[in-house]
Each structure stands twice: as C-alpha cells, then as structure tokens.
Design an enzyme around this catalytic site. Sequence first.
Site, short mmCIF file in Angstrom:
data_model
loop_
_atom_site.label_atom_id
_atom_site.label_comp_id
_atom_site.label_asym_id
_atom_site.label_seq_id
_atom_site.Cartn_x
_atom_site.Cartn_y
_atom_site.Cartn_z
N SER A 354 0.79 -1.31 -0.07
CA SER A 354 0.05 0.15 0.05
C SER A 354 1.06 1.21 0.04
O SER A 354 0.61 2.21 -0.70
CB SER A 354 -0.94 0.06 1.18
N TRP A 357 2.37 1.67 -3.53
CA TRP A 357 1.40 2.23 -4.46
C TRP A 357 1.29 3.61 -4.20
O TRP A 357 1.00 4.43 -5.21
CB TRP A 357 0.11 1.36 -4.12
N HIS A 358 1.21 4.10 -2.95
CA HIS A 358 0.84 5.64 -2.78
C HIS A 358 2.29 6.44 -3.58
O HIS A 358 2.18 7.74 -3.64
CB HIS A 358 0.78 5.76 -1.35
N GLY A 359 3.58 5.81 -3.25
CA GLY A 359 4.68 6.60 -3.69
C GLY A 359 5.70 6.33 -2.82
O GLY A 359 5.49 5.92 -1.75
#
Length: 462
Positions: A354, A357-359
Amino acid sequence: MDLDMGSMAAAIGVSVSVLRFLLCFAVTIPVSFLWRFVPGRVGKHLYSAFSGAVLSYLSFGFSSNLHFLVPMLLGYASMVLFRSRCGIITFFLGFGYLIGCHVYYMSGDAWKEGGIDGTGALMVLTLKAISCAINYNDGLLKEEGLREAQKKNRLIELPSLIEYFGYCLCCGSHFAGPVFEIKDYLDWTEGKGIWSHSEKGPSPSPYWATVRALVQAAFCMALYLYLVPQFPLSRFTDPIYQEWGFWKRMFYQYMSGFTARWKYYFIWSISEASIIISGLGFSGWTESSPPKPRWDRAINVDILGVELAKSAVELPLVWNIQVSTWLRHYVYERLVQKGKKPGFFQLLATQTVSAVWHGLYPGYIIFFVQSALMIAGSKVIFRWQQAVSGLIKKLMVFLNFAFTLLVLNYSCVGFMVLSLHETLASYGSVYFVGTILPIVLILLGNIIRPAKPVRSKAGKEQ
C-alpha cells in the site's frame, strides 16, 4: 478562458490545474448518467473508454493517456501471451511503471503543494489491470481450494480489448476509484446478475442515493475549506509549534489529520455519486420488507466509522474501502499458506505494498509501517478486552478507542508531510509516543496471554 479559470481558482484557494481537475471530476456525474442511454453492449464499452480518455485529457493533458496505455497494454499482453503467469507479471510490471511515474513526476510533492497530475488515476488503473490479470490466471485453477472471492471473480475467458479498455477507463471510477472487479463491470454492462430484471422489480432508482452523496460531498468540502487555513502543515516546522506543550502538540496533530481527511471524504463522495447514478454502484437488495436497494459497491469510506473507530482493526473496513478489499484479496490472503493463519508478516507486507502504491516517499513508508504496528497493538487490547467483563471490559473498549485515535492521527502526519525530516520532527515533538505505545503493547501481548474465550463471528474478524 484561462483568465476566468485563474480568477475562479484564486477565489476558492486552489491552483488552476486543481480547478480543472475538480470540474472534470464533477462532470463524471452527468457523463455516468448518460451511460444509461447508450445503446448496445459494445456501445457502452466504447462510451466508457472514450469518456474516461477525454476527461483524462482535459484534466491532465495528452501525456496522461499515454501513461495509462502502458499498464493496460502490458497487462493485456501478459494475459494473451503468458496466461499461467500473467498475474504476477502484471503485478510487478504495473507497480514498476507506477513507481517510475511517481518518482519522475514527484507526485507526492505536487499533491502536498496543491498541484495535481495523472498519477492518482494511474494508481487506480494499475489495480484494475492487476486484478483482471490475476483473475484470468485464477481461471486456470480448479474451484476446489479457492477462496470465495477467487471463485466469484475468476475469469474463464479473456475479455475483449474493448471490454478491457472500457473497464479500465470507466470515467466514474477512473479518477479516484472506487476499484471494482471486471466481472461486475461486464455484468453491469450486459444487464446480468443483480443488474438483470428480477422478481424484486425493475432496476432501482439511483437518484435519492446520488443526492445524498452530493450533499455529503458539499458538507465535506465546506468543512475542509473552513478548517485547512487554521491547521496548516507548515506549522509543524514553525518555531511556535516547538514552544507548545505536549498535549497541545498532540491536539494539533489530531486536528491536522482530522482536517486532511475531509478532502478525501469529498473526493470519494463525488465518486460515489458518479458510480451510483450510472447504476454500477448497485450491490443488491436488503432483506427488509419491502426490499431496499444497497449501493455498497460505490462506497469508499464510512466517515463516522473512521472518526469513531473502536479499534484500529476496523479502519481498513471503513477507509478507502475498495482499495482495502483489493489489498486483502490480491496481497494479504495470497501470502497466507494453506493450513496456516495470517500473522504480522502478511499484515506488514500488505501495508508495504500500500505504501509503495502511494509513492516512494519516506512519509508514506513510515505511515504504513506505523499502521501495521497500530493494528497489531489494537489486536492485543482486543484480546485482553475479550478476556474480561463488566466495567473493566468497558474500560478496555475505551482504551482501544483512545489508542486508535491517538496512534492514527500521530501516524498520518507522515502521510501528509512526506519528507523524512518533517516526519521524524513531528513524531519526535511528542516523544514518539505513537510508535513506542504499539510496540510496547505487542511485546506485552506476547507475555500476557489471556485464555481464549468462545468468540462470535464478529469477534473472529478482529
């Protein structure tokens, strides 16, 4: 036109690029409504793909659609050429390309400074492409031994290219989610499953549920615009913040997290309205008499559930709900070996995915590691809570609520400020209490082990 956009943007305190995005985002509602009147299955797929591509172009420019093509084509090619490995291939290629875009565009810095780019939509599209490939991969497996979600979502046949593009670019969910399964999209488009006419009558009216979502969106945006000038993130590096006492700093961290969440509540409320009015948000009927329509597929957040969560374990069930469901089905559950129970490793691995996925910002990584610690610590309190009764149990319930409230808002500062220096400075300003407390609870949980009571089904989910 640019002058008008500039004055409008200045009036509401956002950049021109953000205003352009918000306008296109709002347009997804009438565009999704018009989908209902498009004739034919192929026409509906074409409309979904074309409307999503056009709104992306108007929001982010032509280059955004080129970026969207990459994971879509990689995923489809892997399904055509390497079906037995297409899930894992698409997972790593999709995430690899997304990470590259995050790094190139420094998307986190852009969002933090009030800008916008296409990486947010690319994040949603990447999850869609991966889930489609994994479900097509699952279509090779025998049903015996598969989980219920795998049985429901597995694809026996390869979707056509136009079906695939319509699913990936469907404008109602393209910008900010919610993520949904391609089998649901195909059933919705073809009028099958719960979208077919049944003994319970014609398709349910979406209008009241849409109005409710729009009213919720207006309230969320109004509250966010009221609060954000009073609790700026820049205060964490302001000398006056260092002069405050411990409890005032803790309160400011809470209010900063509370304020930031209303922005997400607004975005997801608009998405909810768009998905509901298209009909895709319909998820079945209640068992009441007369039956009432449910719109669970469109809902991405339960606001009161987040703000009043009794346990950190509840948060993935009420925050970014559809992405949390995706992570559970395609990461968490698939890391659990048959015959074994999931543990902290599966939780930490899921939170790490997660975060990526956000960076690749330190604040994101730290936040999601903190989340894993918070959930594990909350589980310890819950086990103790189940072993007692009466007033002590009520006290434990309150302690779990207070623990969740404290650690969540402490942790989310990292998600907002992003940089390692600012994250550690804000955590250090309150003596790392939100990190130390869950670690202490986890250690105590290995020492103080109450007897396991007979639990209800709800309790087992904890």
